[in-house]
Design a protein around this motif. Sequence first.
Motif, mmCIF file in Angstrom:
data_model
loop_
_atom_site.group_PDB
_atom_site.id
_atom_site.type_symbol
_atom_site.label_atom_id
_atom_site.label_comp_id
_atom_site.label_asym_id
_atom_site.label_seq_id
_atom_site.Cartn_x
_atom_site.Cartn_y
_atom_site.Cartn_z
ATOM 1 N N THR A 1 47.741 44.284 35.873
ATOM 2 C CA THR A 1 49.112 44.231 35.587
ATOM 3 C C THR A 1 49.239 43.340 34.450
ATOM 4 O O THR A 1 48.257 42.902 33.750
ATOM 5 N N GLY A 2 50.449 43.196 33.997
ATOM 6 C CA GLY A 2 50.815 42.801 32.589
ATOM 7 C C GLY A 2 50.267 41.194 32.354
ATOM 8 O O GLY A 2 50.073 40.820 31.496
ATOM 9 N N ASP A 3 50.460 40.396 33.591
ATOM 10 C CA ASP A 3 50.219 39.268 33.557
ATOM 11 C C ASP A 3 48.635 39.034 33.663
ATOM 12 O O ASP A 3 48.147 37.911 33.697
ATOM 13 N N THR A 4 47.995 40.086 33.916
ATOM 14 C CA THR A 4 46.408 40.151 33.938
ATOM 15 C C THR A 4 45.966 39.474 35.254
ATOM 16 O O THR A 4 44.673 39.091 35.366
ATOM 17 N N LYS A 5 46.600 39.041 36.144
ATOM 18 C CA LYS A 5 46.515 38.256 37.284
ATOM 19 C C LYS A 5 46.033 39.339 38.470
ATOM 20 O O LYS A 5 45.531 38.707 39.462
ATOM 21 N N HIS A 6 46.268 40.770 38.497
ATOM 22 C CA HIS A 6 46.028 41.291 39.459
ATOM 23 C C HIS A 6 45.350 42.801 38.921
ATOM 24 O O HIS A 6 45.824 43.225 38.044
ATOM 25 N N THR A 7 44.528 43.355 39.628
ATOM 26 C CA THR A 7 43.704 44.474 39.112
ATOM 27 C C THR A 7 43.665 45.522 40.424
ATOM 28 O O THR A 7 43.737 44.969 41.541
ATOM 29 N N PHE A 8 43.682 46.411 40.262
ATOM 30 C CA PHE A 8 43.544 47.855 41.038
ATOM 31 C C PHE A 8 42.439 48.735 40.450
ATOM 32 O O PHE A 8 42.600 49.463 39.611
ATOM 33 N N MET B 1 30.913 61.333 47.951
ATOM 34 C CA MET B 1 30.949 60.079 48.232
ATOM 35 C C MET B 1 32.425 59.564 48.339
ATOM 36 O O MET B 1 33.440 59.948 47.583
ATOM 37 N N PRO B 2 32.600 58.614 49.120
ATOM 38 C CA PRO B 2 33.907 57.972 49.463
ATOM 39 C C PRO B 2 34.638 57.328 48.162
ATOM 40 O O PRO B 2 33.640 56.888 47.229
ATOM 41 N N ARG B 3 35.879 57.283 47.977
ATOM 42 C CA ARG B 3 36.550 56.538 47.159
ATOM 43 C C ARG B 3 37.434 55.529 47.452
ATOM 44 O O ARG B 3 37.996 55.688 48.463
ATOM 45 N N TYR B 4 37.312 54.549 46.749
ATOM 46 C CA TYR B 4 38.189 53.259 47.265
ATOM 47 C C TYR B 4 38.992 52.796 46.104
ATOM 48 O O TYR B 4 38.793 52.700 44.809
ATOM 49 N N ILE B 5 40.095 52.159 46.474
ATOM 50 C CA ILE B 5 40.985 51.224 45.609
ATOM 51 C C ILE B 5 40.513 49.781 45.928
ATOM 52 O O ILE B 5 40.687 49.512 47.220
ATOM 53 N N VAL B 6 40.026 48.725 44.916
ATOM 54 C CA VAL B 6 39.715 47.660 45.322
ATOM 55 C C VAL B 6 40.802 46.653 44.539
ATOM 56 O O VAL B 6 41.048 46.995 43.444
ATOM 57 N N GLU B 7 41.491 45.999 45.334
ATOM 58 C CA GLU B 7 42.698 45.197 44.926
ATOM 59 C C GLU B 7 42.067 43.732 44.769
ATOM 60 O O GLU B 7 41.321 43.049 45.706
ATOM 61 N N ARG B 8 42.454 42.961 43.537
ATOM 62 C CA ARG B 8 41.832 41.910 43.211
ATOM 63 C C ARG B 8 42.878 41.006 42.575
ATOM 64 O O ARG B 8 43.823 41.169 42.091
ATOM 65 N N THR B 9 42.765 39.779 43.051
ATOM 66 C CA THR B 9 43.710 38.507 42.290
ATOM 67 C C THR B 9 42.968 37.631 41.473
ATOM 68 O O THR B 9 41.704 37.094 41.842
ATOM 69 N N PHE B 10 43.121 37.305 40.171
ATOM 70 C CA PHE B 10 42.681 36.164 39.270
ATOM 71 C C PHE B 10 43.685 35.401 39.040
ATOM 72 O O PHE B 10 44.466 35.638 38.206
ATOM 73 N N PRO B 11 43.665 34.316 39.878
ATOM 74 C CA PRO B 11 44.958 33.250 39.637
ATOM 75 C C PRO B 11 44.872 32.824 38.230
ATOM 76 O O PRO B 11 46.199 32.402 37.865
ATOM 77 N N ASP B 12 44.037 32.511 37.403
ATOM 78 C CA ASP B 12 43.876 32.330 36.033
ATOM 79 C C ASP B 12 44.159 33.598 35.138
ATOM 80 O O ASP B 12 44.152 33.302 33.819
ATOM 81 N N GLY B 13 43.925 34.918 35.627
ATOM 82 C CA GLY B 13 44.069 35.910 34.672
ATOM 83 C C GLY B 13 42.948 36.156 34.387
ATOM 84 O O GLY B 13 41.901 35.658 34.435
ATOM 85 N N LEU B 14 42.824 37.747 34.267
ATOM 86 C CA LEU B 14 41.360 38.372 33.765
ATOM 87 C C LEU B 14 41.398 38.430 32.357
ATOM 88 O O LEU B 14 42.224 38.870 31.691
ATOM 89 N N SER B 15 40.381 38.176 31.872
ATOM 90 C CA SER B 15 40.204 37.981 30.216
ATOM 91 C C SER B 15 38.816 38.621 29.922
ATOM 92 O O SER B 15 37.910 38.141 30.173
ATOM 93 N N VAL B 16 39.039 39.880 29.272
ATOM 94 C CA VAL B 16 38.188 40.685 28.818
ATOM 95 C C VAL B 16 38.371 41.130 27.266
ATOM 96 O O VAL B 16 39.366 41.393 26.893
ATOM 97 N N PRO B 17 37.317 40.309 26.187
ATOM 98 C CA PRO B 17 37.804 40.260 24.952
ATOM 99 C C PRO B 17 37.679 41.778 24.524
ATOM 100 O O PRO B 17 36.849 42.580 25.003
#
Length: 90
Positions: free
Chosen positions: A46-53, A1-17
């Motif tokens: 990322t440290g600011d929680t605004k970007h995920t890979f 199965m193919p593998r992918y990197i998905v880049e995302r931007t969360f302008p307000d930051g990603l919050s997962v308790p």
Amino acid sequence: MPRYIVERTFPDGLSVPPDATGAAAMLKVVDRNAERGVTWLHSYVTGDTKHTFCVYDGPDPEAIRAAAELNSFPVDRITEVRVLDPYFTF
């Protein structure tokens, strides 16, 4: 199965308790992904929680994008990748 990197931007930051509520939310993501034949392997935040890979296995970019939509996640870019490790098992 193919593998992918998905880049995302969360302008307000990603919050997962970091508790049972966050764990339950992530399991819902896994379940919704499965509806599209997509497997979330792990993510880097990322440290600011605004970007995920995020690293995913899936049949194609359209399935990855459909799973993101089910989860109400943004998608900036989807890139198909292969593993290169120090043991050079490419």
